[in-house]
Motif scaffolding. Sequence first.
Motif, PDB file in Angstrom:
ATOM      1  N   ALA A 101       0.826  -1.212   0.000  1.00  0.00           N
ATOM      2  CA  ALA A 101       0.000   0.000   0.000  1.00  0.00           C
ATOM      3  C   ALA A 101       0.858   1.257   0.000  1.00  0.00           C
ATOM      4  CB  ALA A 101      -0.934  -0.009   1.205  1.00  0.00           C
ATOM      5  N   SER A 102       2.015   1.198   0.665  1.00  0.00           N
ATOM      6  CA  SER A 102       2.887   2.377   0.711  1.00  0.00           C
ATOM      7  C   SER A 102       3.592   2.616  -0.620  1.00  0.00           C
ATOM      8  CB  SER A 102       3.923   2.221   1.829  1.00  0.00           C
ATOM      9  OG  SER A 102       4.924   1.269   1.488  1.00  0.00           O
ATOM     10  N   LEU A 103       3.798   1.554  -1.390  1.00  0.00           N
ATOM     11  CA  LEU A 103       4.494   1.673  -2.671  1.00  0.00           C
ATOM     12  C   LEU A 103       3.548   1.979  -3.833  1.00  0.00           C
ATOM     13  CD1 LEU A 103       6.841  -1.435  -2.301  1.00  0.00           C
ATOM     14  CD2 LEU A 103       7.592   0.956  -2.291  1.00  0.00           C
ATOM     15  N   ALA A 104       2.296   1.556  -3.713  1.00  0.00           N
ATOM     16  CA  ALA A 104       1.357   1.630  -4.836  1.00  0.00           C
ATOM     17  C   ALA A 104       1.142   3.032  -5.402  1.00  0.00           C
ATOM     18  CB  ALA A 104       0.021   1.011  -4.433  1.00  0.00           C
ATOM     19  N   ARG A 108       4.163   1.241 -10.248  1.00  0.00           N
ATOM     20  CA  ARG A 108       3.228   0.251 -10.757  1.00  0.00           C
ATOM     21  C   ARG A 108       3.655  -1.100 -10.194  1.00  0.00           C
ATOM     22  NH1 ARG A 108       1.615  -0.411 -17.150  1.00  0.00           N
ATOM     23  NH2 ARG A 108       0.050  -2.075 -16.918  1.00  0.00           N
ATOM     24  N   LEU A 109       2.788  -1.725  -9.442  1.00  0.00           N
ATOM     25  CA  LEU A 109       3.112  -2.980  -8.775  1.00  0.00           C
ATOM     26  C   LEU A 109       2.479  -4.149  -9.520  1.00  0.00           C
ATOM     27  CD1 LEU A 109       2.518  -2.003  -5.027  1.00  0.00           C
ATOM     28  CD2 LEU A 109       4.545  -1.606  -6.459  1.00  0.00           C
ATOM     29  N   ALA A 110       3.258  -5.206  -9.702  1.00  0.00           N
ATOM     30  CA  ALA A 110       2.741  -6.398 -10.372  1.00  0.00           C
ATOM     31  C   ALA A 110       3.210  -7.641  -9.631  1.00  0.00           C
ATOM     32  CB  ALA A 110       3.208  -6.454 -11.825  1.00  0.00           C
ATOM     33  N   TRP A 127      -6.824 -13.639   1.567  1.00  0.00           N
ATOM     34  CA  TRP A 127      -5.976 -12.469   1.814  1.00  0.00           C
ATOM     35  C   TRP A 127      -6.273 -11.283   0.899  1.00  0.00           C
ATOM     36  CZ3 TRP A 127      -1.669 -16.503   0.973  1.00  0.00           C
ATOM     37  CH2 TRP A 127      -1.619 -17.370   2.077  1.00  0.00           C
ATOM     38  N   SER A 128      -7.114 -11.470  -0.119  1.00  0.00           N
ATOM     39  CA  SER A 128      -7.371 -10.417  -1.120  1.00  0.00           C
ATOM     40  C   SER A 128      -6.058  -9.871  -1.681  1.00  0.00           C
ATOM     41  CB  SER A 128      -8.195  -9.273  -0.506  1.00  0.00           C
ATOM     42  OG  SER A 128      -9.437  -9.735  -0.037  1.00  0.00           O
ATOM     43  N   LEU A 129      -5.072 -10.736  -1.821  1.00  0.00           N
ATOM     44  CA  LEU A 129      -3.740 -10.294  -2.216  1.00  0.00           C
ATOM     45  C   LEU A 129      -3.677  -9.737  -3.636  1.00  0.00           C
ATOM     46  CD1 LEU A 129      -0.789  -9.963  -1.420  1.00  0.00           C
ATOM     47  CD2 LEU A 129      -0.400 -12.340  -2.108  1.00  0.00           C
ATOM     48  N   PRO A 130      -4.326 -10.356  -4.628  1.00  0.00           N
ATOM     49  CA  PRO A 130      -4.229  -9.789  -5.982  1.00  0.00           C
ATOM     50  C   PRO A 130      -4.692  -8.339  -6.075  1.00  0.00           C
ATOM     51  CG  PRO A 130      -5.067 -12.026  -6.082  1.00  0.00           C
ATOM     52  CD  PRO A 130      -5.040 -11.646  -4.628  1.00  0.00           C
ATOM     53  N   ALA A 131      -5.618  -7.936  -5.208  1.00  0.00           N
ATOM     54  CA  ALA A 131      -6.124  -6.561  -5.238  1.00  0.00           C
ATOM     55  C   ALA A 131      -5.078  -5.546  -4.790  1.00  0.00           C
ATOM     56  CB  ALA A 131      -7.369  -6.446  -4.360  1.00  0.00           C
ATOM     57  N   CYS A 132      -3.975  -6.004  -4.196  1.00  0.00           N
ATOM     58  CA  CYS A 132      -2.909  -5.096  -3.753  1.00  0.00           C
ATOM     59  C   CYS A 132      -2.016  -4.647  -4.906  1.00  0.00           C
ATOM     60  CB  CYS A 132      -2.047  -5.775  -2.690  1.00  0.00           C
ATOM     61  SG  CYS A 132      -2.910  -6.164  -1.155  1.00  0.00           S
ATOM     62  N   PHE A 133      -2.190  -5.255  -6.084  1.00  0.00           N
ATOM     63  CA  PHE A 133      -1.329  -4.969  -7.228  1.00  0.00           C
ATOM     64  C   PHE A 133      -2.118  -4.293  -8.339  1.00  0.00           C
ATOM     65  CE2 PHE A 133       0.470  -8.619  -5.037  1.00  0.00           C
ATOM     66  CZ  PHE A 133       1.812  -8.271  -4.936  1.00  0.00           C
ATOM     67  N   HIS A 134      -1.406  -3.529  -9.151  1.00  0.00           N
ATOM     68  CA  HIS A 134      -2.028  -2.968 -10.345  1.00  0.00           C
ATOM     69  C   HIS A 134      -2.209  -4.036 -11.418  1.00  0.00           C
ATOM     70  CE1 HIS A 134       0.110   0.521  -8.440  1.00  0.00           C
ATOM     71  NE2 HIS A 134      -1.082   1.057  -8.612  1.00  0.00           N
TER      72      HIS A 134
END
Length: 214
Positions: A101-104, A108-110, A127-134
């Motif tokens: 979240a701090s980097l987004a 661009r996070l993948a 964990w809803s992890l994929p939603a943390c990435f662009h």
Amino acid sequence: MRAPAQTFDAILFDLGGVLIELVGVEQMLRWSPALGSTDELWRRWLHSPAVRSFETGGCDRESFAAGVIDEFDLPVDPATFLRAFTHWPRTLFPGATALLASLAPRYRLASVSNTNDLHWERFEREWSLPACFHDNFPSYRVGKLKPDAEYFIHVLDALELPAGRVLFVDDNRLNVESAARLGIVARRVPNFAALRSTLDALGLLGRDTNGELR
């Protein structure tokens, strides 16, 4: 005095071992002690026909389990293997989602993960992890695998970025070396603590008014 931050447009994250705590390596070494080392396990795993087929979406779960048991001479049946394999990703490392979240807002996070439908379902549901990435590039959907050059070329083409503007972090030496050969700035990080240290050394982590990492 801290070095100036290196300029990147995107950061590619491996998941298992970097953001997610894994228990599968220890399990496989217990089942197949002849492997001898983690490096040898990863070498054989990444080149395993059963693994490559499953994690590129080419076979079903039962065929994958039977193939791995045969290739690695494991002393378990397919149902037992699949029950254990489903939970090899144990949990997110504490602080993983906060770090993303701090980097987004700035990069661009993948996610770039050799994975499969069993594990990806857990990443989404628990964990809803994929939603943390662009962007997400799970291998079983991409149809390609790390460390193959074709996988990284696919990611670069999708992002429409030159390799030198992309940072890649992974816990596996073979994957890091493959990405680096394409000009991607690649760093091996064996765990989440090493990930934070690497990002900090590159000047990518923000700091609060007291100079503490955020």
